[in-house]
Design a protein around this motif. Structure first.
Motif, short mmCIF file in Angstrom:
data_model
loop_
_atom_site.label_atom_id
_atom_site.label_comp_id
_atom_site.label_asym_id
_atom_site.label_seq_id
_atom_site.Cartn_x
_atom_site.Cartn_y
_atom_site.Cartn_z
N LYS A 44 140.49 69.42 19.37
CA LYS A 44 139.42 69.36 20.38
C LYS A 44 139.13 67.90 20.76
O LYS A 44 139.03 67.55 21.92
CB LYS A 44 138.17 70.02 19.81
CG LYS A 44 137.07 70.25 20.83
CD LYS A 44 135.86 70.84 20.16
CE LYS A 44 135.57 72.27 20.38
NZ LYS A 44 135.54 72.81 21.72
N VAL A 45 139.04 67.06 19.73
CA VAL A 45 138.67 65.66 19.96
C VAL A 45 139.72 64.94 20.83
O VAL A 45 139.38 64.11 21.65
CB VAL A 45 138.48 64.95 18.59
CG1 VAL A 45 138.34 63.46 18.76
CG2 VAL A 45 137.25 65.50 17.88
N VAL A 46 141.00 65.31 20.62
CA VAL A 46 142.06 64.63 21.40
C VAL A 46 142.49 65.44 22.64
O VAL A 46 143.48 65.10 23.27
CB VAL A 46 143.31 64.32 20.53
CG1 VAL A 46 142.96 63.36 19.42
CG2 VAL A 46 143.95 65.59 19.98
N ASP A 47 141.73 66.48 22.95
CA ASP A 47 142.05 67.30 24.12
C ASP A 47 142.10 66.42 25.38
O ASP A 47 141.14 65.72 25.68
CB ASP A 47 140.97 68.39 24.27
CG ASP A 47 141.36 69.44 25.31
OD1 ASP A 47 142.04 69.08 26.29
OD2 ASP A 47 140.99 70.61 25.13
N PRO A 48 143.23 66.46 26.12
CA PRO A 48 143.36 65.60 27.31
C PRO A 48 142.23 65.79 28.32
O PRO A 48 141.95 64.90 29.12
CB PRO A 48 144.70 66.03 27.92
CG PRO A 48 145.42 66.79 26.88
CD PRO A 48 144.44 67.28 25.87
N LYS A 49 141.55 66.96 28.26
CA LYS A 49 140.49 67.17 29.26
C LYS A 49 139.33 66.18 29.07
O LYS A 49 138.55 65.96 29.98
CB LYS A 49 140.00 68.62 29.24
CG LYS A 49 138.99 68.98 28.20
CD LYS A 49 138.53 70.42 28.43
CE LYS A 49 137.54 70.81 27.36
NZ LYS A 49 137.28 72.20 27.25
N THR A 64 134.52 61.30 17.59
CA THR A 64 133.98 62.41 18.40
C THR A 64 133.29 61.87 19.65
O THR A 64 133.46 62.38 20.75
CB THR A 64 132.97 63.24 17.56
OG1 THR A 64 133.63 63.71 16.40
CG2 THR A 64 132.41 64.42 18.34
N PHE A 65 132.49 60.83 19.47
CA PHE A 65 131.74 60.28 20.60
C PHE A 65 132.60 59.42 21.52
O PHE A 65 132.32 59.32 22.71
CB PHE A 65 130.55 59.45 20.10
CG PHE A 65 129.37 60.29 19.66
CD1 PHE A 65 128.54 60.88 20.62
CD2 PHE A 65 129.11 60.51 18.33
CE1 PHE A 65 127.45 61.66 20.23
CE2 PHE A 65 128.03 61.29 17.93
CZ PHE A 65 127.19 61.87 18.89
N SER A 66 133.64 58.78 20.96
CA SER A 66 134.35 57.79 21.78
C SER A 66 135.81 58.13 22.09
O SER A 66 136.39 57.54 22.99
CB SER A 66 134.35 56.44 21.03
OG SER A 66 135.13 56.55 19.86
N GLY A 67 136.40 59.03 21.31
CA GLY A 67 137.79 59.40 21.56
C GLY A 67 138.81 58.50 20.87
O GLY A 67 140.01 58.72 21.00
N TYR A 68 138.37 57.47 20.16
CA TYR A 68 139.32 56.62 19.39
C TYR A 68 138.75 56.39 17.99
O TYR A 68 137.52 56.41 17.79
CB TYR A 68 139.63 55.31 20.12
CG TYR A 68 138.47 54.35 20.26
CD1 TYR A 68 137.64 54.41 21.37
CD2 TYR A 68 138.21 53.37 19.30
CE1 TYR A 68 136.57 53.52 21.51
CE2 TYR A 68 137.17 52.48 19.42
CZ TYR A 68 136.33 52.57 20.53
OH TYR A 68 135.28 51.71 20.66
#
Ligand SMILES: Nc1ncnc2c1ncn2[C@@H]1O[C@H](COP(=O)(O)OP(=O)(O)OP(=O)(O)O)[C@@H](O)[C@H]1O
Length: 477
Positions: free
Chosen positions: A258-263, A367-371
């Protein structure tokens, strides 16, 4: 009729028999558990949906469908006629099963307009497919699973396991020690996950630091726990080479995905959704620590999502590294990029459950930032130094995240354990008194209420039509 209510013999629909075969109906069988028994069965269609019988297969040909005078069948699904969501998909002749008398191979032949699926794959009218032990048979759509095909001559799984559970061939995932299979409890046909662990590979070598996996300890820890954000355990069966942990089925996949979901464009899930998940994870860790357990390997891969919806319930899993926190904890374990500085530092320093708060801080950062906050890929500094210094880089992704949230994450990623908050302290901040946290609480409660409803298969994706007033949910495997 309520599950488990016994029907009198006169109420049980006998299967339509068009040959001289002896097919007996179990006199005491409930609708859900009715069994069409024959002698010398070579295989069985184990009914896992209410109203669907379990059928022993002894003849080389067996036909299923609604049937009619012109199209006689061996099993006519009449006991499932109340189940509109299913019955409307069933053709007069749905499928046939045949066994080659020489090769002993067993095939399913699809004769239906709406189709029959094996392991969620459509076979299609006029097409055939070989059946193997544990295969799932659905009608019309993947979610309408009605049978697990079981051969009777195979010792693939230990009897201790198969007498209580239908073990399917459907793999839910793979871990460092073995695989996780979809299963069903024989008692109420509810869905479970069966984690097969190869006990001969005693060292955990996947994404975590090598450490002997103590499966008994893992089971003992899980047995102590009962929380809506923690995966529950039902059973543990250990035989020579394998251990089977029968655990709560959680159908939405890893939180990592979910966290790395391209959307989300590698931007993280944002403030609102991030807090929704933060509340759930902090609540889980607060509970764990309140009962004296330290997880020691919190990371997005060890968090499962209840379903594929955006606002799902999270469940912490994989207690292979967990330890009773009143005991001395010194072992370097866990996953390097999520490990607290006091674990990274050195073996001889004793650490506390605050290591979980650090790992949770890492999970919430991504989770908040994507990295991730710490990574081998940041080449300006070794990962060990990044962690030991608590070096955090706040890139542009954080512009849409409030200062309060940034401060909370920084607080969780405080190098000095004594200054790092406990889960109780986190939970009592104003930050946690928000609409997203309240909505998370409501959704967790609702999820629990749904789980208490007897269902054929759990994984709330969408309700099917049914006319018996029972809330029913469809598995999306
Ligand atoms: N309770 C469950 N319900 C549904 N699927 C599950 C469940 N537990 C695990 N899975 C699936 O199986 C995969 C592997 O599970 P898990 O990570 O627990 O195995 P493991 O052997 O402990 O792995 P690791 O080597 O990372 O410790 C998960 O990624 C997930 O897709």
């Amino acid at each position: 009729m309520a599950r488990g209510t016994k029907r009198r013999r006169s109420q049980i629909e006998k299967p339509v028999v068009n040959r001289d075969d002896t097919i007996e109906v179990d006199e005491d069988a409930a609708v859900g558990d009715s069994q069409v028994a024959v002698t010398k069965a070579y295989a069985r269609l184990a009914g896992i949906r209410r109203g669907i019988a379990t059928i022993d297969l002894a003849d080389d040909n067996f036909v299923c469908g609604r049937g009619s005078d012109e199209s006689p069948v061996n099993y006519n699904f009449s006991s499932a006629s109340h189940d509109v969501g299913l019955y409307r998909f069933i053709s007069k002749i749905q499928f046939a099963i045949s066994r080659d008398s020489e090769t002993r191979r067993i095939h399913l032949h699809d004769h239906s307009r709406n189709g029959t699926l094996v392991n969620q794959e459509m076979i299609g009218k006029g097409q055939s497919r070989e059946l193997n032990n544990g295969d799932l048979i659905s009608i019309g759509i993947p979610a309408l699973i009605i049978f697990v095909f079981e051969t009777t001559d195979e010792g693939q799984y230990p009897e201790e396991l198969t007498k209580k559970y239908h073990v399917t061939s459907h793999s839910l995932g793979k871990g460092g020690f073995g695989k996780v299979l979809l299963g069903y409890k024989r008692s109420d046909r509810s869905v479970v996950a069966i984690k097969m662990l190869n006990t001969q590979f005693s060292t955990r070598c996947s994404r975590a630091i090598a450490k002997t996996r103590d499966i008994k300890n893992e089971v003992e820890v899980m047995k102590k726990l009962s929380h809506p954000n923690i995966v529950g355990i039902y059973d543990w069966i250990s035989v020579t080479k394998y251990s089977y942990m029968v655990i709560e089925y959680v159908g939405g996949g890893e939180f990592f995905t979910k966290v790395v979901d391209p959307k989300y464009n590698r931007m993280g899930l944002g403030e609102s959704l991030g807090k929704y998940f933060a509340f759930q994870l902090i609540d889980a860790v607060m509970y764990l620590h309140s009962v004296g357990i330290c997880h020691r390997d919190i990371k997005p891969e060890n968090i499962l999502c209840s379903d594929k919806t955006e606002r799902c319930v999270l469940k912490l899993t994989d207690f292979g590294m967990a330890k009773c926190s009143v005991m001395k904890m010194k072992t370097r374990c866990g996953t390097p990029s999520y490990n607290a500085p006091e674990i990274v530092a050195n073996e001889s320093i004793e650490y506390s459950p605050k290591v979980d708060i650090w790992s949770l801080g890492c999970v919430l950062f991504i989770t908040f930032s994507g990295y991730p906050p710490f990574s081998e890929e940041y080449t300006d500094m070794s990962m060990e130094d990044q962690v030991m210094k608590g070096r955090l880089l706040f890139h542009s992704q954080w512009r849409r995240i409030t200062i309060e949230t940034q401060n909370m994450i920084k607080w969780m990623l405080t190098v000095e354990p004594a200054k790092r908050p406990s889960a109780v302290e986190l939970m009592s901040t104003d930050w946690m008194k928000c609409a997203d946290c309240r909505s998370a609480r409501q959704d967790i409660d609702q999820n629990q209420r749904n789980q208490k409803v007897p269902v054929q298969a759990v994984a709330a994706q969408k309700d099917t039509n049914n006319n018996d007033g029972e809330k029913r949910v469809v598995p999306a495997l």
